[in-house]
Motif scaffolding. Structure first.
Motif, PDB file in Angstrom:
ATOM      1  N   MET A   1     -14.488  -0.890  44.967  1.00 22.05           N
ATOM      2  CA  MET A   1     -15.190  -1.242  43.749  1.00 22.05           C
ATOM      3  C   MET A   1     -14.719  -2.627  43.311  1.00 22.05           C
ATOM      4  O   MET A   1     -13.523  -2.857  43.140  1.00 22.05           O
ATOM      5  N   ILE A   2     -15.650  -3.532  43.157  1.00 21.43           N
ATOM      6  CA  ILE A   2     -15.356  -4.889  42.708  1.00 21.43           C
ATOM      7  C   ILE A   2     -15.949  -5.055  41.317  1.00 21.43           C
ATOM      8  O   ILE A   2     -17.140  -4.796  41.112  1.00 21.43           O
ATOM      9  N   THR A   3     -15.118  -5.496  40.381  1.00 16.11           N
ATOM     10  CA  THR A   3     -15.563  -5.744  39.012  1.00 16.11           C
ATOM     11  C   THR A   3     -15.207  -7.176  38.643  1.00 16.11           C
ATOM     12  O   THR A   3     -14.095  -7.629  38.907  1.00 16.11           O
ATOM     13  N   LEU A   4     -16.157  -7.867  38.025  1.00 12.76           N
ATOM     14  CA  LEU A   4     -15.923  -9.203  37.500  1.00 12.76           C
ATOM     15  C   LEU A   4     -16.022  -9.128  35.989  1.00 12.76           C
ATOM     16  O   LEU A   4     -16.989  -8.592  35.450  1.00 12.76           O
ATOM     17  N   VAL A   5     -15.004  -9.667  35.314  1.00  8.31           N
ATOM     18  CA  VAL A   5     -14.993  -9.742  33.850  1.00  8.31           C
ATOM     19  C   VAL A   5     -14.941 -11.219  33.498  1.00  8.31           C
ATOM     20  O   VAL A   5     -14.001 -11.909  33.864  1.00  8.31           O
ATOM     21  N   THR A   6     -15.968 -11.681  32.814  1.00  7.08           N
ATOM     22  CA  THR A   6     -16.050 -13.091  32.466  1.00  7.08           C
ATOM     23  C   THR A   6     -16.280 -13.242  30.972  1.00  7.08           C
ATOM     24  O   THR A   6     -16.773 -12.320  30.322  1.00  7.08           O
ATOM     25  N   GLY A   7     -15.894 -14.383  30.455  1.00  6.48           N
ATOM     26  CA  GLY A   7     -16.085 -14.629  29.033  1.00  6.48           C
ATOM     27  C   GLY A   7     -15.358 -15.884  28.601  1.00  6.48           C
ATOM     28  O   GLY A   7     -14.673 -16.532  29.384  1.00  6.48           O
ATOM     29  N   ALA A   8     -15.516 -16.187  27.338  1.00  2.00           N
ATOM     30  CA  ALA A   8     -14.935 -17.394  26.762  1.00  2.00           C
ATOM     31  C   ALA A   8     -13.453 -17.189  26.445  1.00  2.00           C
ATOM     32  O   ALA A   8     -12.935 -16.067  26.467  1.00  2.00           O
ATOM     33  N   THR A   9     -12.794 -18.276  26.100  1.00  2.00           N
ATOM     34  CA  THR A   9     -11.399 -18.235  25.688  1.00  2.00           C
ATOM     35  C   THR A   9     -11.231 -17.323  24.481  1.00  2.00           C
ATOM     36  O   THR A   9     -12.020 -17.390  23.543  1.00  2.00           O
ATOM     37  N   ARG A  10     -10.214 -16.473  24.533  1.00  2.00           N
ATOM     38  CA  ARG A  10      -9.849 -15.573  23.438  1.00  2.00           C
ATOM     39  C   ARG A  10     -10.960 -14.581  23.078  1.00  2.00           C
ATOM     40  O   ARG A  10     -11.000 -14.043  21.981  1.00  2.00           O
ATOM     41  N   SER A  11     -11.844 -14.302  24.025  1.00  2.00           N
ATOM     42  CA  SER A  11     -12.950 -13.377  23.781  1.00  2.00           C
ATOM     43  C   SER A  11     -12.538 -11.923  23.926  1.00  2.00           C
ATOM     44  O   SER A  11     -13.230 -11.030  23.453  1.00  2.00           O
ATOM     45  N   GLY A  12     -11.433 -11.676  24.631  1.00  2.00           N
ATOM     46  CA  GLY A  12     -10.992 -10.313  24.899  1.00  2.00           C
ATOM     47  C   GLY A  12     -11.172  -9.898  26.346  1.00  2.00           C
ATOM     48  O   GLY A  12     -10.988  -8.735  26.685  1.00  2.00           O
ATOM     49  N   LYS A  13     -11.495 -10.852  27.224  1.00  2.00           N
ATOM     50  CA  LYS A  13     -11.758 -10.495  28.615  1.00  2.00           C
ATOM     51  C   LYS A  13     -10.535  -9.906  29.322  1.00  2.00           C
ATOM     52  O   LYS A  13     -10.670  -8.935  30.062  1.00  2.00           O
ATOM     53  N   SER A  14      -9.363 -10.451  29.071  1.00  2.00           N
ATOM     54  CA  SER A  14      -8.160  -9.894  29.703  1.00  2.00           C
ATOM     55  C   SER A  14      -7.875  -8.493  29.186  1.00  2.00           C
ATOM     56  O   SER A  14      -7.535  -7.594  29.961  1.00  2.00           O
TER      57      SER A  14
END
Length: 177
Positions: A1-14
């Motif tokens: 299973m491959i998941t990509l999490v993307t987003g802006a700085t300090r958006s909560g992606k981590s």
């Protein structure tokens, strides 16, 4: 299973990627692509924030450059969380175009071949102005292209913004590559 999490700085992606890892109930391998910089207190605070959120039983691998090799060594029973592709890219940004293409191809192949579930965190960098300097444009273009290539092979892609994670694979349509 491959998941990509993307987003802006300090958006909560981590934080979203960490929650996905916790939900897996597997042994977690956290691949940190950032290196400590003792002469940069603000950077150290960012690293400390990430470190403080991780449960004590997660394995942490510091991998600033050899990301493909690290993915190849992950056991199938694990859950791998890579945080983040932008930092990794910054570490190899000086590569010429030919070397970069080889590095990128090796990473994509390692992601596809990884037997563990894997989540990769990537920064969205192309929503602002075009950088005025060549190195900034190279970073933006390479990270945008890399994220798109991973998105094409990912089973799930999340966009995190304003503290919300949106499953793009549920509401969007994948572009042909």
């Amino acid at each position: 299973m491959i998941t990509l999490v993307t987003g802006a700085t300090r958006s909560g992606k981590s934080e979203w990627a960490e929650l996905l890892a916790q939900r897996s109930q597997k042994s977690i391998i956290y691949i940190a692509t950032a290196s400590s910089k003792v002469d940069d207190p603000e950077w150290q605070n960012r690293l400390d924030d990430h470190r403080d959120r991780r449960p004590y039983d997660w394995q942490t691998w510091e991998v600033p450059i050899a990301l493909a090799a690290a993915l190849e060594s992950a056991e199938a029973s694990s859950y791998v969380l890579v945080d983040a592709l932008g930092t990794w890219l910054a570490n190899v940004l000086e590569q010429d175009q030919t070397t970069w293409q080889k590095t990128e191809q090796e990473l994509i192949a390692a992601i596809k071949a990884c037997e563990a579930d894997i989540t990769l965190v990537s920064e969205e960098v192309g929503w602002g102005v075009v950088p005025a300097y060549e190195l900034g444009r190279r970073f933006r273009d390479r990270l945008g292209s890399l994220s798109r290539k991973i998105g094409v092979i990912a089973d799930v892609v999340y966009l995190v913004t304003g503290g919300y994670a949106v499953d793009l694979t549920q509401i969007g349509e994948r572009l042909p590559f």
